[in-house]
Design a protein around this motif. Sequence first.
Motif, PDB file in Angstrom:
ATOM      1  N   THR A  67      -9.599  -3.682  -8.894  1.00 50.97           N
ATOM      2  CA  THR A  67     -10.180  -2.836  -7.849  1.00 50.97           C
ATOM      3  C   THR A  67     -11.437  -2.134  -8.355  1.00 50.97           C
ATOM      4  OG1 THR A  67      -8.020  -2.476  -6.811  1.00 50.97           O
ATOM      5  CG2 THR A  67      -9.757  -0.913  -6.269  1.00 50.97           C
ATOM      6  N   GLY A 106      -3.960  -4.577 -10.491  1.00 45.71           N
ATOM      7  CA  GLY A 106      -4.558  -4.054  -9.264  1.00 45.71           C
ATOM      8  C   GLY A 106      -5.624  -3.012  -9.551  1.00 45.71           C
ATOM      9  N   GLY A 132      -7.846   2.967  -6.753  1.00 47.32           N
ATOM     10  CA  GLY A 132      -6.906   2.342  -7.653  1.00 47.32           C
ATOM     11  C   GLY A 132      -5.960   3.284  -8.358  1.00 47.32           C
ATOM     12  N   ILE A 139      -6.523  -4.069  -3.019  1.00 46.69           N
ATOM     13  CA  ILE A 139      -5.370  -3.657  -3.819  1.00 46.69           C
ATOM     14  C   ILE A 139      -4.068  -3.853  -3.050  1.00 46.69           C
ATOM     15  CG2 ILE A 139      -5.341  -1.199  -3.157  1.00 46.69           C
ATOM     16  CD1 ILE A 139      -4.788  -0.577  -6.130  1.00 46.69           C
TER      17      ILE A 139
END
Length: 369
Positions: free
Chosen positions: A140, A136, A166, A357
């Motif tokens: 991101t 993620g 993030g 995310i």
Amino acid sequence: MSSDLDTDVSAAHAMFQSYDGMEGLAEHPASAAASESGPESWRAFFLRVYPGLLVSATIALAATWLSQQYKSPVMLFALLFGMTFHFLHEEGRCIAGIEFSSKAVLRFGVALLGARITAGQIMQLGAAPIATVLFGLATTIALGALAAGSLRLGRSFGVLSGGAVGICGASAALAIASVLPRSPESERDTILTVVTVTVLSTLAMITYPLLATALGLDHVHAGIFLGATIHDVAQVVGAGYSISPETGDVATYVKLLRVTMLLPVVFSIAFFVNRGKKGNAAGAKATLPLFLVGFALLVALNSAGYLPKMAIDAANDVSRWCLVTAIAALGMKTSFKDLAAVGWKPIALMLLETVWIAAVTAVAVTMVY
């Protein structure tokens, strides 16, 4: 005849370019003179910085009190209050202290974040949540850089906003901004990122627990989802414990894993900035930013059990005060007019990163494990 108390914009900015050395960037020539310091130089330094530092700390104190009274994000109060005192950064005795607060105090606060984290807290989560967080975060930041280029916002802003979304919100934005290449828009972009990520984090704290319930997540998976998606640590704690103590514990550990990523991400950015600036110099080497060394050292000491609880609590308190003070100083360096001129694109970019995310994590916790 001018005295040590006299200062102006050009002198203050030249004086504090010496802090580039702390960022792992090329050292400004003025920093060589600044490094030759004695008792009189330190006295002159203190007389220059204390007015602006005192103003920044006072705004931080007021913002903290209001945050406690109204249960609202302290960073947002500090930013808005600081921006109302923007005139102090335009001329006068406060400029040097505002610069000092927004740079040196900021980095000291970021370094102390390492006292929150241990390797054991991260490893007990298992491989799947760690992989989710890493994927993620990486995607991101990549999305931010690519989308910012498409929106003509500059890839530096994409990296800044993607890292803030993030990793850990305002704290990450401040740390990343301190090592990114400087431009006339740098301060404005940092303030805009902090304001937007704080607002989005507050909205996520309210809505994500409802989303976790709607997705049918159990307490552990809900904690993973909240910890891996909400931007700021305080909002993660609030959202997690609003569901259950178990969810709050898991969410906090996952969030601390994201905070741990601050070290490699900021160092990587500093390394590439160094290489870009010194690429034409023979034998040039990237230097490790000192505040990241402090961050890593505290993580190691805390993981080894050498930090007593009293020291950890003290480090957390000092870190929070430093970051709020730095936010207040950054607010004083930016005007409402500057923020209004940026338009809708930066906000749309950060909203896209937030949705991304959250979507990646939701798919992982509902379908992968």
